[in-house]
Design a protein around this motif. Sequence first.
Motif, PDB file in Angstrom:
ATOM      1  N   LYS A   1       0.852  -1.207   0.000  1.00 19.42           N
ATOM      2  CA  LYS A   1       0.000   0.000   0.000  1.00 19.42           C
ATOM      3  C   LYS A   1       0.882   1.250   0.000  1.00 19.42           C
ATOM      4  O   LYS A   1       0.594   2.225  -0.662  1.00 19.42           O
ATOM      5  N   ASP A   2       1.973   1.170   0.759  1.00 24.14           N
ATOM      6  CA  ASP A   2       2.905   2.299   0.833  1.00 24.14           C
ATOM      7  C   ASP A   2       4.209   1.884   0.159  1.00 24.14           C
ATOM      8  O   ASP A   2       4.873   0.954   0.610  1.00 24.14           O
TER       9      ASP A   2
ATOM     10  N   ASN B  55       3.452   1.381  -8.915  1.00 28.95           N
ATOM     11  CA  ASN B  55       3.209   1.795  -7.539  1.00 28.95           C
ATOM     12  C   ASN B  55       4.442   2.342  -6.829  1.00 28.95           C
ATOM     13  O   ASN B  55       4.338   3.169  -5.933  1.00 28.95           O
ATOM     14  N   ASP B  56       5.639   1.852  -7.225  1.00 31.03           N
ATOM     15  CA  ASP B  56       6.817   2.150  -6.392  1.00 31.03           C
ATOM     16  C   ASP B  56       8.062   2.544  -7.187  1.00 31.03           C
ATOM     17  O   ASP B  56       9.167   2.506  -6.668  1.00 31.03           O
TER      18      ASP B  56
END
Length: 233
Positions: free
Chosen positions: A167-168, A205-206
């Motif tokens: 999520k993070d 996402n990252d």
Amino acid sequence: MGTIAENIEEIQREKAQAAERCGRNPEDILLIAVTKTRSAEEINEAIRAGVTDIGENRVQEIMDKYDKVLPVKWHMIGHLQRNKVKYIVDKVTLIHSVDSLRLAETISREAEKKGVTVPILIEVNIAGEETKFGLSSKEEVISLTEQIAALPNLSVKGLMTVAPPAKDPEENRPFFREIRQLSVDITNKNIDNVSMEILSMGMTNDYTVAIEEGATMVRVGTGIFGARDYSKK
């Protein structure tokens, strides 16, 4: 989400900002557009918007799209079965997902037949996830790298990893850092026919965190094309 061209522009901007934050040149980080389930039209739109490299997860999709898209560099980023190697060995710029000596031997053999030298990356399952391919211990990675280095018509160019869904994105920073350190450890062994110039890590996402930790290639699909519609397949 904007248009494909707008999304690419936004990613290139974020890529540049991430590079500058850690004192790197944005030009040293390659954006690979991941085109799994995407049509030739969508891929061509991305290429016209400046994408030079695309990544496919399946050999069949490379074969289906190869003649339908504008000139572009192809990357095999998904799990590669040995019986499919012969179809793509002279079509791809880089194979990101080598995770066994048997696969490397097959690539070497097929590359020899086609008279090409294939650049490859060793796939590392950095978080040791059971659902993913790749080697999960440092010792395995170093040992496999040493074995593959001796094969003809292959060139080990670095490492690839797929970090766990998070999520993070900060949760994946330690994994990217570990891959970077592993690449340094391998470089220090001075193995013939091995360079660690490429670190393929970071996704939609990252990828900014991956860049801050040393990624030289980031693989972005959803961020460019939007969420996948699997009903089309």
